[in-house]
Design a protein around this motif. Structure first.
Motif, PDB file in Angstrom:
ATOM      1  N   ASN A 243       6.072  10.417   1.033  1.00  0.00           N
ATOM      2  CA  ASN A 243       5.478   9.241   0.403  1.00  0.00           C
ATOM      3  C   ASN A 243       5.954   8.020   1.162  1.00  0.00           C
ATOM      4  O   ASN A 243       7.145   7.892   1.466  1.00  0.00           O
ATOM      5  N   ALA A 244       5.034   7.122   1.463  1.00  0.00           N
ATOM      6  CA  ALA A 244       5.382   5.919   2.225  1.00  0.00           C
ATOM      7  C   ALA A 244       4.758   4.697   1.568  1.00  0.00           C
ATOM      8  O   ALA A 244       3.630   4.750   1.068  1.00  0.00           O
TER       9      ALA A 244
ATOM     10  N   ALA B 110       9.816   8.319   1.506  1.00  0.00           N
ATOM     11  CA  ALA B 110      10.454   9.335   0.657  1.00  0.00           C
ATOM     12  C   ALA B 110      10.040  10.720   1.119  1.00  0.00           C
ATOM     13  O   ALA B 110       8.854  11.038   1.206  1.00  0.00           O
ATOM     14  N   ASP B 111      11.020  11.553   1.433  1.00  0.00           N
ATOM     15  CA  ASP B 111      10.779  12.916   1.896  1.00  0.00           C
ATOM     16  C   ASP B 111      10.575  13.830   0.697  1.00  0.00           C
ATOM     17  O   ASP B 111      11.443  13.945  -0.175  1.00  0.00           O
ATOM     18  N   LEU B 112       9.412  14.490   0.654  1.00  0.00           N
ATOM     19  CA  LEU B 112       9.138  15.447  -0.413  1.00  0.00           C
ATOM     20  C   LEU B 112       9.510  16.861  -0.014  1.00  0.00           C
ATOM     21  O   LEU B 112       9.260  17.794  -0.747  1.00  0.00           O
ATOM     22  N   GLY B 113      10.073  17.033   1.183  1.00  0.00           N
ATOM     23  CA  GLY B 113      10.531  18.349   1.606  1.00  0.00           C
ATOM     24  C   GLY B 113       9.616  18.946   2.652  1.00  0.00           C
ATOM     25  O   GLY B 113       8.418  18.670   2.701  1.00  0.00           O
ATOM     26  N   ALA B 114      10.198  19.709   3.531  1.00  0.00           N
ATOM     27  CA  ALA B 114       9.447  20.450   4.542  1.00  0.00           C
ATOM     28  C   ALA B 114       9.919  21.875   4.459  1.00  0.00           C
ATOM     29  O   ALA B 114      11.064  22.189   4.760  1.00  0.00           O
ATOM     30  N   GLU B 115       9.040  22.763   4.005  1.00  0.00           N
ATOM     31  CA  GLU B 115       9.462  24.139   3.779  1.00  0.00           C
ATOM     32  C   GLU B 115       8.314  25.086   4.043  1.00  0.00           C
ATOM     33  O   GLU B 115       7.147  24.721   3.976  1.00  0.00           O
TER      34      GLU B 115
ATOM     35  N   VAL C 240       0.858  -1.177   0.000  1.00  0.00           N
ATOM     36  CA  VAL C 240       0.000   0.000   0.000  1.00  0.00           C
ATOM     37  C   VAL C 240       0.899   1.233   0.000  1.00  0.00           C
ATOM     38  O   VAL C 240       1.880   1.302   0.750  1.00  0.00           O
ATOM     39  N   ALA C 241       0.598   2.183  -0.877  1.00  0.00           N
ATOM     40  CA  ALA C 241       1.369   3.421  -0.996  1.00  0.00           C
ATOM     41  C   ALA C 241       0.486   4.602  -0.618  1.00  0.00           C
ATOM     42  O   ALA C 241      -0.639   4.726  -1.110  1.00  0.00           O
ATOM     43  N   VAL C 242       0.978   5.442   0.253  1.00  0.00           N
ATOM     44  CA  VAL C 242       0.196   6.587   0.732  1.00  0.00           C
ATOM     45  C   VAL C 242       1.087   7.825   0.795  1.00  0.00           C
ATOM     46  O   VAL C 242       2.317   7.732   0.715  1.00  0.00           O
ATOM     47  N   ARG C 243       0.457   8.954   0.953  1.00  0.00           N
ATOM     48  CA  ARG C 243       1.166  10.205   1.192  1.00  0.00           C
ATOM     49  C   ARG C 243       0.732  10.779   2.525  1.00  0.00           C
ATOM     50  O   ARG C 243      -0.463  10.819   2.843  1.00  0.00           O
TER      51      ARG C 243
END
Length: 238
Positions: free
Chosen positions: A226-227, A177-182, A20-23
């Motif tokens: 994303n996980a 997967a890190d999409l960034g924290a900004e 299962v893939a989630v955000r």
């Protein structure tokens, strides 16, 4: 070792080990930690030397004033310096009409109580312009870490809910997967509602200069991940 043992796992899982893939997302609103103001000191004169002398004196006054606030000012930097002649618009020969000079300073403060007083005192100086404030978080602010943790927790919770809807449970984390924290606004960039003041004439800073009541602008911190997880076999009989 068999051929099956050497083959990589299927990228989308198998009936026995579905994936299962989630955000996961998080959005925090926090108080700013620093405020930046831009200071432009100007001078003009009929000859280059007098313009330079006036500019040097006014720059020293502005720098000295900022430094009187001690630890409230975390950073004071000098940016661009310029001095240029202005030529006459008429006549056959080129003649210098006047000289214009300017120095740009940037001050970064963490004490917002001192900020309002400093901005008005700077604006009361001769030929001095003040821009800002621009509110921001420090690059190492704990708010960024908290947003990332919340995004991960949401991803886990979302994946668990999907698995439970199928009568299954989460088995293992496969990828994160890190999409960034900004922040929504880039550090140091002008924001809506900024202040701009300019002072002309006058000289020494007068006592009793009114103090601006500056309300800090809340900062938005975003984080997305994303996980991918593996699940136990679902119960599809229902």
């Amino acid at each position: 070792m068999t051929t099956a043992d050497t083959q990589p796992a299927a990228p989308y899982g198998t009936p026995e080990t579905p994936r299962v893939a989630v955000r996961g997302e998080a959005r925090l609103e926090v108080d700013p930690e620093i405020a930046r103001i831009g200071i432009t000191v100007s001078a003009r004169g009929t000859d280059r030397r007098s313009a330079l002398e006036d500019l040097t004196r006014r720059n020293a006054e502005a720098v000295d004033l900022v430094k009187t606030y001690g630890e409230a000012v975390e950073k004071l930097e000098t940016g661009a310096f310029s001095i240029a002649p202005e030529l006459t618009k008429r006549g056959k020969g080129e003649r210098v009409r006047t000289y214009h000079g300017s120095v740009h300073l940037t001050a970064e403060l963490s004490d917002f109580t001192a900020l309002g007083e400093l901005t008005t005192r700077l604006a009361d100086l001769e030929l001095t312009r003040v821009d800002g404030p621009w509110w921001a978080l420090r690059p190492d602010s704990p708010a960024h870490g908290e947003a990332r943790r919340q995004a991960v927790r949401e991803a886990v919770q979302r994946a668990r809910e999907y698995a439970e809807a199928l009568g299954a449970g989460l088995a293992a984390l496969v990828e994160l997967a890190d999409l960034g924290a900004e922040r929504a606004e880039a550090y140091g960039m002008p924001m809506a509602g900024g202040m701009r003041m300019a002072a002309y004439g006058g000289g020494a800073v007068e006592e009793g200069v009114p103090v601006l009541n500056l309300e800090p602008e809340r900062q938005v911190v975003l984080a997305q991940v994303n996980a991918r997880f593996t699940m136990t076999p679902p119960d599809l009989s229902a």
